[in-house]
Design a protein around this motif. Structure first.
Motif, PDB file in Angstrom:
ATOM      1  N   VAL A 143       0.846  -1.204   0.000  1.00 24.06           N
ATOM      2  CA  VAL A 143       0.000   0.000   0.000  1.00 24.06           C
ATOM      3  C   VAL A 143       0.880   1.251   0.000  1.00 24.06           C
ATOM      4  CG1 VAL A 143      -1.633   1.343   1.392  1.00 24.06           C
ATOM      5  CG2 VAL A 143      -2.001  -1.112   1.065  1.00 24.06           C
ATOM      6  N   ARG A 144       1.897   1.260   0.849  1.00 24.84           N
ATOM      7  CA  ARG A 144       2.755   2.451   0.922  1.00 24.84           C
ATOM      8  C   ARG A 144       3.483   2.684  -0.407  1.00 24.84           C
ATOM      9  NH1 ARG A 144       7.536   3.344   5.375  1.00 24.84           N
ATOM     10  NH2 ARG A 144       8.677   1.953   3.987  1.00 24.84           N
ATOM     11  N   LYS A 145       3.893   1.569  -1.038  1.00 28.51           N
ATOM     12  CA  LYS A 145       4.603   1.675  -2.315  1.00 28.51           C
ATOM     13  C   LYS A 145       3.708   2.317  -3.389  1.00 28.51           C
ATOM     14  CE  LYS A 145       6.490  -1.684  -5.632  1.00 28.51           C
ATOM     15  NZ  LYS A 145       6.720  -3.119  -5.799  1.00 28.51           N
ATOM     16  N   PRO A 258      -4.842 -11.693  -0.484  1.00 22.55           N
ATOM     17  CA  PRO A 258      -3.641 -12.371   0.032  1.00 22.55           C
ATOM     18  C   PRO A 258      -3.351 -13.684  -0.685  1.00 22.55           C
ATOM     19  CG  PRO A 258      -5.482 -12.685   1.543  1.00 22.55           C
ATOM     20  CD  PRO A 258      -5.968 -11.751   0.464  1.00 22.55           C
ATOM     21  N   GLY A 259      -4.319 -14.207  -1.452  1.00 17.11           N
ATOM     22  CA  GLY A 259      -4.156 -15.498  -2.121  1.00 17.11           C
ATOM     23  C   GLY A 259      -4.273 -16.645  -1.116  1.00 17.11           C
ATOM     24  N   ASP A 281       2.025  -8.235  -7.034  1.00 16.60           N
ATOM     25  CA  ASP A 281       3.031  -7.359  -6.427  1.00 16.60           C
ATOM     26  C   ASP A 281       3.117  -7.627  -4.916  1.00 16.60           C
ATOM     27  OD1 ASP A 281       5.040  -5.462  -6.920  1.00 16.60           O
ATOM     28  OD2 ASP A 281       3.819  -3.911  -5.969  1.00 16.60           O
ATOM     29  N   GLN A 282       1.971  -7.952  -4.314  1.00 13.07           N
ATOM     30  CA  GLN A 282       1.993  -8.337  -2.893  1.00 13.07           C
ATOM     31  C   GLN A 282       2.937  -9.526  -2.699  1.00 13.07           C
ATOM     32  OE1 GLN A 282      -2.614  -8.295  -2.940  1.00 13.07           O
ATOM     33  NE2 GLN A 282      -2.134  -8.396  -0.778  1.00 13.07           N
ATOM     34  N   ALA A 288      10.817  -9.477   0.042  1.00 15.44           N
ATOM     35  CA  ALA A 288      11.629  -8.395   0.622  1.00 15.44           C
ATOM     36  C   ALA A 288      11.234  -8.131   2.079  1.00 15.44           C
ATOM     37  CB  ALA A 288      11.457  -7.126  -0.206  1.00 15.44           C
ATOM     38  N   VAL A 289       9.943  -8.185   2.355  1.00 20.32           N
ATOM     39  CA  VAL A 289       9.480  -7.926   3.723  1.00 20.32           C
ATOM     40  C   VAL A 289       9.958  -9.047   4.658  1.00 20.32           C
ATOM     41  CG1 VAL A 289       7.385  -7.824   5.161  1.00 20.32           C
ATOM     42  CG2 VAL A 289       7.512  -6.499   3.036  1.00 20.32           C
ATOM     43  N   ARG A 290       9.921 -10.273   4.177  1.00 18.75           N
ATOM     44  CA  ARG A 290      10.370 -11.389   5.032  1.00 18.75           C
ATOM     45  C   ARG A 290      11.887 -11.370   5.203  1.00 18.75           C
ATOM     46  NH1 ARG A 290       5.399 -13.892   2.326  1.00 18.75           N
ATOM     47  NH2 ARG A 290       3.970 -13.835   4.095  1.00 18.75           N
ATOM     48  N   MET A 291      12.595 -10.914   4.169  1.00 18.96           N
ATOM     49  CA  MET A 291      14.054 -10.733   4.337  1.00 18.96           C
ATOM     50  C   MET A 291      14.286  -9.729   5.464  1.00 18.96           C
ATOM     51  SD  MET A 291      15.248 -10.484   0.339  1.00 18.96           S
ATOM     52  CE  MET A 291      17.018 -10.228   0.508  1.00 18.96           C
TER      53      MET A 291
END
Ligand code: ASP
Length: 302
Positions: A143-145, A258-259, A281-282, A288-291
């Motif tokens: 969302v922020r992106k 979210p699938g 894109d999610q 990247a978020v989990r990294m």
């Protein structure tokens, strides 16, 4: 941050830290060589006690992109089949020097239970209908992106709220950023109690053209006993993001899921034609978020 067990108890400061670092990792994922040496020598255990595609692969990739070793635990091929308890399993796996445990479980609270009995960092990858913190973080990141901010948004979540850990984690997250969170769906699947947590229960057709984000959720049939919806056709008619409804959704509204998606039920395939449909894109941002979550838990420890 000692563990990532839920969004409810995660501070705004930690959420922002995770999202900001994820921006850097997303750039790394765009490079031809996607690997960083950051977690070399660390071992991440993937303990998925319930099925998963996106989350499991995403965590495995995230760990590997940071050069950690990953090991997978699959209950159906483990000694849990011989009656070994979860605690005993944990203690034995820990004896092999595990640094982090990513756990998905059917029972709410499993990650919290493991965290009490291990020195490893525990990350909740979804516990029953309770929480799915990394999903909410990747949703916020996405969302922020696309919309440039987290504060003061209007977020409409439609579908099976009752069984959805995604809905709960998102509600907790967005309320921390002073957003309005609307829930919509069959009354049997949208419990009034959520209003106590700050959600507003609304009619889908009244709000569909008034929000910044629409997030559709899957009907979680594996968590349903008895009948919660009249029929699949009626569900689509009343709560589906159909091609007819799509025409009323402003182009600027982000459409998310979210699938896994039940196409033709929660959403018509035409939804994919919208530029602001960001479902894949999610998934991409999820790595990247989990990294970033692994980095903050493992690389920065004393
Ligand atoms: N993948 C998400 C979860 O594990 C959503 C879903 O399964 O519907 O909660």
């Amino acid at each position: 941050m000692r563990h990532l067990l839920d969004i409810e108890s995660t501070s705004v400061e930690d959420i922002l830290k995770i999202l900001d670092t994820a921006e850097i990792f997303l750039k790394v994922l765009d490079q031809p060589s996607k690997k960083l040496p950051t977690l070399k020598g660390k071992t991440v255990l993937l303990m998925f006690l319930e099925p998963s595609t996106r989350t499991q692969i995403s965590f495995e990739m995230a760990a590997k992109r940071l050069s950690a070793d990953t090991v997978s635990f699959s209950p159906s091929r483990s000694s849990m089949q011989k009656g070994e308890t979860l605690l005993d399993t944990l203690l034995n796996l820990q004896a092999m020097e595990i640094d982090a445990i990513v756990v998905r479980a059917t029972s709410p609270g499993t990650p919290h239970f493991l965290a009490k009995h291990t020195n490893a960092k525990v990350i909740n990858a979804g516990d029953g209908a309770h929480e799915h913190p990394t999903q909410a973080l990747l949703d916020a990141f996405t969302v922020r992106k696309h919309l440039g901010r987290l504060e003061g948004l209007k977020i409409l979540i439609v579908g099976d709220i009752l069984h959805s850990r995604v809905a709960r984690s998102n509600l907790f997250l967005w309320r921390k950023f002073n957003c309005e969170v609307y829930f919509s769906g069959p009354p049997t699947l949208v419990p009034k109690e959520f209003e106590k947590l700050g959600a507003k229960i609304v009619e889908l057709d009244e709000y569909i053209d008034k929000v910044d984000v629409i997030m559709a959720l899957r009907l979680q049939r594996e968590r349903m006993e008895g009948s919660f919806i009249p029929s699949q056709r009626e569900y689509r008619m009343f709560w589906g993001i159909t091609s007819e409804r799509l025409r009323r959704i402003p182009e600027s509204t982000l459409i998310m899921h979210p699938g896994p998606v039940n196409w033709g039920m929660e959403m018509d395939w035409e939804v994919n034609e919208r530029r602001n449909t960001v479902i894949l894109d999610q998934v991409r941002n999820g790595v990247a978020v989990r990294m970033s979550v692994l980095y903050h838990l493992l690389a920065r420890e004393k």
